[in-house]
Every structure is written in C-alpha cells, then in structure tokens.
Scaffold this motif. Sequence first.
Motif, short mmCIF file in Angstrom:
data_model
loop_
_atom_site.label_atom_id
_atom_site.label_comp_id
_atom_site.label_asym_id
_atom_site.label_seq_id
_atom_site.Cartn_x
_atom_site.Cartn_y
_atom_site.Cartn_z
N LEU A 180 0.82 -1.21 0.00
CA LEU A 180 0.00 0.00 0.00
C LEU A 180 0.85 1.27 0.00
O LEU A 180 0.62 2.19 -0.80
CB LEU A 180 -0.94 -0.01 1.21
N LEU A 181 1.85 1.33 0.88
CA LEU A 181 2.64 2.54 1.00
C LEU A 181 3.53 2.78 -0.23
O LEU A 181 3.70 3.93 -0.65
CB LEU A 181 3.49 2.49 2.26
N SER A 182 4.07 1.73 -0.82
CA SER A 182 4.86 1.93 -2.04
C SER A 182 3.98 2.36 -3.20
O SER A 182 4.39 3.19 -4.03
CB SER A 182 5.66 0.68 -2.39
N LEU A 183 2.75 1.85 -3.26
CA LEU A 183 1.81 2.31 -4.29
C LEU A 183 1.44 3.77 -4.08
O LEU A 183 1.42 4.56 -5.03
CB LEU A 183 0.56 1.43 -4.30
N PHE B 157 6.80 -1.55 -5.35
CA PHE B 157 5.41 -2.00 -5.42
C PHE B 157 5.31 -3.32 -6.17
O PHE B 157 4.65 -4.27 -5.70
CB PHE B 157 4.54 -0.94 -6.10
N LEU B 158 5.95 -3.41 -7.32
CA LEU B 158 5.85 -4.64 -8.12
C LEU B 158 6.52 -5.83 -7.44
O LEU B 158 5.98 -6.95 -7.49
CB LEU B 158 6.45 -4.40 -9.51
N LEU B 159 7.66 -5.61 -6.80
CA LEU B 159 8.33 -6.71 -6.09
C LEU B 159 7.52 -7.18 -4.89
O LEU B 159 7.41 -8.38 -4.63
CB LEU B 159 9.73 -6.29 -5.66
N SER B 160 6.94 -6.25 -4.14
CA SER B 160 6.14 -6.66 -2.98
C SER B 160 4.85 -7.36 -3.45
O SER B 160 4.40 -8.31 -2.80
CB SER B 160 5.83 -5.47 -2.08
N LEU B 161 4.29 -6.93 -4.57
CA LEU B 161 3.12 -7.61 -5.12
C LEU B 161 3.48 -9.02 -5.56
O LEU B 161 2.75 -9.97 -5.28
CB LEU B 161 2.55 -6.80 -6.29
N LEU B 162 4.63 -9.17 -6.21
CA LEU B 162 5.09 -10.49 -6.65
C LEU B 162 5.28 -11.43 -5.47
O LEU B 162 4.82 -12.58 -5.49
CB LEU B 162 6.39 -10.37 -7.44
N ALA C 21 7.17 3.45 3.70
CA ALA C 21 7.30 2.18 2.99
C ALA C 21 8.68 1.56 3.23
O ALA C 21 8.80 0.35 3.47
CB ALA C 21 7.06 2.38 1.50
N SER C 22 9.73 2.38 3.18
CA SER C 22 11.07 1.83 3.40
C SER C 22 11.22 1.29 4.82
O SER C 22 11.85 0.25 5.03
CB SER C 22 12.14 2.88 3.10
#
Length: 183
Positions: free
Chosen positions: A47-50, A79-84, A144-145
């Motif tokens: 959520l936070l990276s998005l 965002f994409l890595l955390s989604l993956l 996010a970090s």
Amino acid sequence: MENGAVYSPTTEEDPGPARGARSGLAACFSLARLPWYRRVLKGLQLLLSLLAFICEEVVSQCTLCGGLYFFEFVSCSAFLLSLLLLIVYCTPVYDRVDNTKVKSSDFYITLGTGCVFLLASIIFVSTHDRTSAEIAAIAFGFLASFMFLFDFGAMLFEKLQESQLRKPENTTRAEALTEPLNA
C-alpha cells in the motif's frame, strides 16, 4: 430397476456456489503461510509503495528531476516486487517451488528494497521543490522503506530463533579421552 433408485442413496447433490468450504478464486488464495504480523507488514509495504508512486506521479514540474526519477523507479519497483512476493506466498505457486528459496529470496529482496527505497527517499528530500505532492510522496516513501526494513528485521529474528532451536546441545564427555576404545 430404475437408475435413480440405484444411485440416489450413494450420491450427493451438486453443492452449488453457496455450499462448500472455498470455491473459485478463494480456493487458490491463502494468507495462512505468513504469520499475522508479516501479513500486515507485506500489506503495508504494498500500500505505501503504491501511494508513494501515485503521489510522485502527480508531480507536474521539477527543478532537479534526477531525484524524482530515481524515486519513481524505486517506488514502482518496490510496489511490483512486494506484489510479486505476496502473490507467491498466497497462491499455489508457493507449493510448487522450494520453500527455502522463496524465503531466502524474500529475505534478500526485502532488505535490498528497503535500503534502496530509503536511499531514494533521502535523495528525493534533497532535490524536491516543496510541493504538497512531493512531500506526500516522500512521507509515503519513508514509511514504505521502514516497513520493508521492519519486515527484514522480523525475518532475521525468525531465522535466529530457528537456528537456536536447531543447534544441538553441547554434550562433552567428562571421561578421559586417553583411554583405549577397546579396553
């Protein structure tokens, strides 16, 4: 004899969509592989990276754009890595690959993403033009970090606990070691 009379006592009706434990997409999706605190951290990372990426995309002008572009790349990648990773943990893909490799990949990806996201946020702080969208993006970037780094800390703590449980007890013999074995 009729076919209905033969098969009726042993067969069951089609349960339909209202009955049954899980059906459809829910049958393929499970959050049970992660402890509750890791689920919360993974969700917050996503959520936070998005939100950091969206706020950064709203910025229309920049004076020093290098920090903005680096932050854009890092926030989108995070965002994409955390989604993956969340997809791998929550779908049957997790059962098809080696669990230790998934956990090891998650460990290093989370550490790397957290450190690079923190670096990108620091660089963006030093180059931003003080607009509200940039300030919001920076705030979400730092949050996010920190979520990535907290998740890394949780995984490190779990690894240390597992290694303590696997460590055999140190049992030394009190007898003299100079005695012959066949005496």
